[in-house]
Design a protein around this motif. Structure first.
Motif, mmCIF file in Angstrom:
data_model
loop_
_atom_site.group_PDB
_atom_site.id
_atom_site.type_symbol
_atom_site.label_atom_id
_atom_site.label_comp_id
_atom_site.label_asym_id
_atom_site.label_seq_id
_atom_site.Cartn_x
_atom_site.Cartn_y
_atom_site.Cartn_z
ATOM 1 N N GLY A 54 -21.908 -6.143 3.725
ATOM 2 C CA GLY A 54 -21.867 -5.669 5.105
ATOM 3 C C GLY A 54 -22.053 -4.173 5.235
ATOM 4 O O GLY A 54 -21.874 -3.609 6.323
ATOM 5 N N ASP A 90 -26.285 -6.702 0.924
ATOM 6 C CA ASP A 90 -26.326 -7.433 2.197
ATOM 7 C C ASP A 90 -25.011 -8.172 2.437
ATOM 8 O O ASP A 90 -24.480 -8.172 3.552
ATOM 9 C CB ASP A 90 -27.490 -8.419 2.196
ATOM 10 C CG ASP A 90 -28.837 -7.725 2.362
ATOM 11 O OD1 ASP A 90 -28.854 -6.615 2.946
ATOM 12 O OD2 ASP A 90 -29.857 -8.286 1.903
ATOM 13 N N ARG A 91 -24.486 -8.828 1.385
ATOM 14 C CA ARG A 91 -23.226 -9.579 1.529
ATOM 15 C C ARG A 91 -22.049 -8.654 1.829
ATOM 16 O O ARG A 91 -21.107 -9.039 2.508
ATOM 17 C CB ARG A 91 -22.935 -10.381 0.259
ATOM 18 C CG ARG A 91 -23.826 -11.599 0.053
ATOM 19 C CD ARG A 91 -23.216 -12.533 -0.987
ATOM 20 N NE ARG A 91 -23.033 -11.857 -2.276
ATOM 21 C CZ ARG A 91 -23.951 -11.817 -3.233
ATOM 22 N NH1 ARG A 91 -25.128 -12.415 -3.037
ATOM 23 N NH2 ARG A 91 -23.720 -11.194 -4.372
ATOM 24 N N GLU A 132 -29.914 -2.267 8.430
ATOM 25 C CA GLU A 132 -30.196 -2.956 9.696
ATOM 26 C C GLU A 132 -31.644 -2.784 10.094
ATOM 27 O O GLU A 132 -32.324 -3.754 10.470
ATOM 28 C CB GLU A 132 -29.277 -2.430 10.801
ATOM 29 C CG GLU A 132 -29.484 -3.148 12.127
ATOM 30 C CD GLU A 132 -28.521 -2.683 13.190
ATOM 31 O OE1 GLU A 132 -28.672 -3.134 14.350
ATOM 32 O OE2 GLU A 132 -27.624 -1.867 12.891
ATOM 33 N N PRO A 162 -16.169 -3.084 6.315
ATOM 34 C CA PRO A 162 -17.091 -3.157 5.181
ATOM 35 C C PRO A 162 -17.309 -1.769 4.594
ATOM 36 O O PRO A 162 -16.989 -0.751 5.227
ATOM 37 C CB PRO A 162 -18.369 -3.694 5.815
ATOM 38 C CG PRO A 162 -18.313 -3.217 7.225
ATOM 39 C CD PRO A 162 -16.853 -3.246 7.608
#
Length: 430
Positions: free
Chosen positions: A386, A383-384, A409, A336
């Motif tokens: 990663g 968020d998608r 996170e 990511p």
């Protein structure tokens, strides 16, 4: 009008998708396989060679053999003005052409070459078989040493061992020298001629042109006839038999298991002496993962004035994927982005466009949303993605010369000077 891929071909997409009776892995899996192949073959001191997908028709016809299925049924021929080319159905003849054309023997010693790339055959598409498919393989050119044969087999096994492929078996045989083949060919023809009416149309044609190909039959009735057919090892001369015995001794010394199969002949005319095939039951009836052998007569067949000893193997990447899928192999995923940049307002969008390039220059993987989306939409995209962190810049941050760096996170967030973002983020600081 809606266009689709040509039957027997497929796209490699970022994500896996189903086509042609198999799941085509995503591009990260392809890169992983190709990188592993290159790493393993590099340990054997093989160097990469890349040849054109377009080659002269006569090179393939003379190299592979005019009576083979490849030449008689499966070639894609391209005509351009007065020239006729073929989309390469295999890579061994092209590599030998390159070896001779560029005088690679002048580099000194035997040449250890490997390739990874697409091939083309006009065969009926089915599970694991496509009209454009991908092969990797090696060609060890310039040595008749039995160690070259054993080295080639060991390299093939090492690739599959690197992936942890289980439940394979290696079949091994010798075809003898060129002088041995006519005697065996005549013996086979004499044996099968009384049964000609019982043979399939394909095998009757092979009886006339190349009866050794009947040994490849999958017809149960014809396989029953093979039980009493002449055995190839009985026709192998002394020099070839000694060579084969040494190859087996070398493989035994390496602990490479194999099964001797006197019916193994391979489908191409250029093979002499050692031939081998690696199989997996996970592939069903079409069980071959990879195969190869020695082809000391190929160089002369494609124009060399003197023989050039050589040995190699070819293996299908699509078939490797089938074997890996059958045992649940876990491919690494695409990494990511390290950072997702969020911009609030036109001025911030222009500023963060430059910030993103600066971070990339520092070695970070950076993504951002296009289209003037809201902060909420951009954070969802972050968020998608990663990404581990976001860099948020709005009018207030821009005026202050700062950006907000948020750990996605933990949610922890702090201000960082825009001028120090590259050093801060590339150094791993939050």
């Amino acid at each position: 009008m809606s266009f689709q891929t040509i039957r027997g071909t497929f796209d490699v997409l970022p994500d896996a998708h189903d086509t042609g009776g198999m799941t085509v892995p995503g591009s990260a899996a392809w890169r992983h396989v190709e990188a592993t192949v290159r790493d393993v073959l590099g340990r054997f001191a093989f160097e990469e060679i890349r040849t054109p997908v377009l080659e002269p028709v006569d090179l393939v016809a003379r190299g592979v053999g005019a009576t083979t299925d490849i030449v008689s049924k499966e070639m894609f021929v391209v005509e351009r003005t007065k020239e006729t080319y073929v989309l390469r159905p295999e890579v061994t003849a092209p590599v030998m052409r390159a070896y001779l054309e560029h005088h690679l023997e002048q580099r000194g010693g035997a040449q250890r070459l490997f390739y990874v790339g697409p091939c083309f055959r006009a065969e009926r598409p089915q599970k694991g078989r496509f009209r454009q498919f991908h092969q990797f393989g090696t060609e060890l050119i310039g040595s008749d040493d039995p160690r070259a044969d054993a080295e080639t087999v060991a390299a093939l096994r090492a690739v599959y061992d690197a992936f942890g492929v289980r439940d394979t078996r290696l079949r091994l045989n010798t075809l003898g020298d060129a002088a041995d083949r006519p005697r065996y060919r005549d013996a086979l023809r004499d044996y099968f001629e009384p049964y000609a009416a019982d043979l399939s149309e394909t095998s009757r044609a092979r009886l006339e042109t190349n009866p050794l190909r009947i040994l490849d039959t999958k017809n149960p009735a014809e396989q029953a006839l093979l039980a009493d057919a002449p055995r190839l090892p009985d026709f192998v001369g002394g020099a070839a038999a000694e060579h084969y015995a040494e190859v087996k001794a070398l493989l035994d010394g390496l602990g490479v298991p194999y099964v001797e199969d006197p019916r193994l002949v391979r489908g191409l005319d250029y093979y002499t002496r050692t031939v081998f095939e690696l199989e997996s039951d996970a592939l069903g009836a079409q069980s071959a993962l990879g195969a190869g052998g020695r082809y000391d007569g190929l160089a002369e067949a494609v124009g060399s004035k003197q023989p050039v000893p050589a040995v190699g193997f070819a293996a299908g990447i699509e078939r490797l994927f089938l074997a890996l899928d059958a045992q649940g192999y876990a491919f690494p995923q695409t990494a990511p982005p390290d950072v997702f940049v969020v911009a609030l307002g036109g001025a911030a969008e222009r500023a963060t466009f430059g910030i993103a390039q600066t971070l990339r220059t520092a070695g970070l993987r950076v993504d951002f949303a296009l289209g003037g989306r809201s902060m909420k939409a951009q954070m969802r995209a972050a968020d998608r993605s990663g990404a581990a962190r976001t860099v948020i810049v709005g009018d207030d941050e821009l005026a202050a010369g700062e950006a907000q760096v948020r750990d996605l996170e933990t949610g922890a967030q702090r201000a960082v000077p825009i001028a120090a973002l590259a050093v801060t983020l590339a150094g791993g600081a939050g």
